[in-house]
Structures are given as structure tokens and as C-alpha cells.
Design a protein around this motif. Structure first.
Motif: not given
Length: 328
Positions: A94-97, A147-153
Motif C-alpha cells: 500500500l506504499g506505507a514506509r 499513510t493513515v488515510d491510505a490504510l483506512h481507505g
């Protein structure tokens, strides 16, 4: 006497990860780990000056009487190489570091427990930088928010761990609110047996939990949440990116569960992470449940030989007071 890893226990793993020319110079066990050992290994003769080793040896788990992951319960403690690798793969996709993985070893040939060698990002946590370097911390906080937005989405139709389906825990017909209620009632009972102030208010706290849980219904989509995303579980790399660590608890769940924890741990910095559209009923239940969890958990940890006892007692005391303050 609890025996933790020493230099000779970890040298073989590091050489396997970095090459036979690598020489291990020093080993430091980092503070804070209660379910796994986290070691900084300083090396010579390698492209990097140091690496981090995670060791999931039983001796590294300070929690008395509770170990391992219960696949059927996404809120149960997650620990081990398998959930770490599953979470890391999911986050990386998901592109999170996350720290770069150099070696994963479950052979027990070099080390008597499952272990991983990962990139050593920095000595700086976001928590420390928020105090010492606000400008750098602000940029990292913005990256963390993205990052949190990407995960929660990243939605799934079922809640559960990030492990593969044959290992992960999911359930049908029970809301996340019911799972949180069930755990909160267990935490309440456990805390009542250890702390007289909770015992004195046990009936009122139980009634309040049931009242808050009553209107919460089953959802059809669940975001991806870290599960314990405090500023101490975020490192900052040389590019200013937020790097997630302690990721084994990654799961699909109500994102309100994460937002309650974010609000508690980030305090005045939480507005950078806050988002509209959260369910206030879930937030109310999850806040009380979180305070009870952060009371019962540290008190349970103090039953054993966890070394940083004053900090754990402080966490329990703060959350005990906060839980009682939420009573009507």
C-alpha cells in the motif's frame, strides 16, 4: 533468571543478513519491547553501520500467562514472525514506509527462536521529534497522516488480521462494537480484581459499556488499522518519511478504534490526523474500552518481571482515572 539475547546469540543472524565479512561490534537491547526483543546491532565491514534484530523468543515475552495470537479474535495480542511478515507485505504493497527486511529466519539454526533482521532507520521516534525538532516532526506527521488515510481507505468486507485467510481471524454476524464490548468487560473484571477504585465502580462501568454498545450495528466495510499507532511506534527516516514499526497487530477493523488511540497518544498533535465522518457512538464506546484496556493490561504486566515498572504503573493510573471520569 530471564536470559535475554547476547552478542553471540545474534551474530550469526546478522552475518547471514549482511554477508560473512560483517563483524558485530556491539549489541544494545532497546527499551519498550514487552512481547519481542528489539536489538540494535552495530557492525563493521558492512554497507550499513547497524541493523535491528527482532527476536520472538519466549524469554522476550514479559506478559504473564498470555502468549501467542488467537486467530479467531482480531483484538487478541499479535506477536510472531508470521504476523510480522504478513503485515509488512500488506503495508509495503500500500506504499506505507516500513523498515526494509534483510532476513527472516524461522529455521532455529542460528537463533533459538523466530527472528528478523531489518533496516535500522533512526534513533529518533516521532514522539521524541515532536519535542526536540518540531519542524521535522510536522513534516513527518503530515506524511503519517497520508499513510493513515491510505490504510483506512483500504476497505475489506470482513474484519480480521492481515494474515493470509487460512491464518487470519474473521467473523460473521458480530459487530466490531460487540467484540470491543466483550473485551472491555473482560478488562473490567480483571482490573476490578487488582484495583479497588475500579472494583467500587464496576457495576456502573459495566452498565455504561452496555449502554454505549447498544446502538452499534454491523458494518459492511472495514479499514486497515495499525492497532497501536502511537508516536513511539513511528520512526522518521532521513527523507522525513514516517516509518511504521510494531506492526504485528495490523488488521481490518472499525477505523474509529484507531482514531481513539491516535487521539489518546498524539494529544494536541491529533488534529493533523483527525478526519470527518467518524461515528460518534463508536468513538464513545471505544474510548471507554481503550481506557479499561490500558488499565488492565499494564496491571497484568506488573504481575510479572517487566523491568520498566514505574512507567507501567503510571499508564495504568492515568487510564484508570480517565475511565472513571467518563462515567455519567
Amino acid at each position: 533468571m530471564r536470559k535475554l539475547a547476547e552478542i553471540e546469540d545474534l551474530s550469526g543472524l546478522v552475518r547471514d543478513a549482511l554477508g560473512p565479512g560483517c563483524r558485530v561490534g556491539a549489541v544494545d537491547r532497546l527499551r519498550g519491547g514487552s512481547r519481542k526483543g528489539v536489538y540494535r546491532i552495530r557492525v563493521d565491514g558492512a554497507p550499513v553501520p547497524s541493523v535491528i534484530v527482532y527476536s520472538w523468543a519466549e524469554e522476550e515475552n514479559f506478559w504473564p500467562g498470555r502468549s501467542g495470537t488467537h486467530a479467531e479474535d482480531p483484538l487478541a495480542p499479535a506477536s510472531g514472525l508470521a504476523p510480522f511478515l504478513a503485515a509488512r507485505q500488506k503495508l509495503d504493497g500500500l506504499g506505507a514506509r516500513v523498515p526494509r527486511l534483510l532476513l527472516a529466519d524461522d529455521s532455529r539454526h542460528r537463533h533459538p527462536a523466530d527472528a528478523a533482521v531489518v533496516e535500522d532507520i533512526s534513533a529518533d521516534t516521532l514522539e521524541a521529534l515532536l519535542e526536540s525538532d518540531p519542524a521535522r516532526a510536522t513534516a513527518a506527521l503530515a506524511d503519517l497522516a497520508a499513510t493513515v488515510d491510505a490504510l483506512h481507505g483500504h476497505l475489506a468486507p470482513r474484519y480480521g488480521r492481515a494474515d493470509p485467510p487460512e491464518r487470519g481471524g474473521t467473523a460473521n454476524g458480530v459487530s466490531c462494537g460487540q467484540l470491543v464490548l466483550d473485551r472491555a468487560l473482560r478488562d473490567l473484571e480483571e482490573a476490578s480484581g487488582r484495583e479497588r477504585r475500579i472494583a467500587a465502580a464496576e457495576g456502573r462501568l459495566r452498565d455504561r459499556l452496555h449502554a454505549l454498545a447498544a446502538p452499534i450495528s454491523l458494518r459492511t466495510a472495514y479499514g486497515l488499522v495499525h492497532g497501536e499507532l502511537g508516536p513511539d511506534h513511528v520512526l522518521v527516516d532521513t527523507d522525513g518519511r514516517a516509518v511504521l514499526i510494531d506492526i504485528e497487530g495490523l488488521m481490518h477493523f472499525d477505523v474509529e478504534w484507531e482514531h481513539v488511540f491516535l487521539r489518546l497518544r498524539f494529544g494536541r498533535h491529533y488534529p493533523a490526523l483527525s478526519r470527518p465522518g467518524l461515528d460518534p457512538q463508536r468513538l464513545d464506546l471505544y474510548l471507554l474500552a481503550m481506557h479499561l484496556s490500558l488499565t488492565a493490561g499494564p496491571l497484568r504486566l506488573l504481575d510479572g518481571d517487566y523491568p520498566n515498572r514505574a512507567a507501567m504503573r503510571g499508564i495504568a493510573e492515568h487510564n484508570l482515572r480517565q475511565a472513571l471520569a467518563l462515567l455519567p
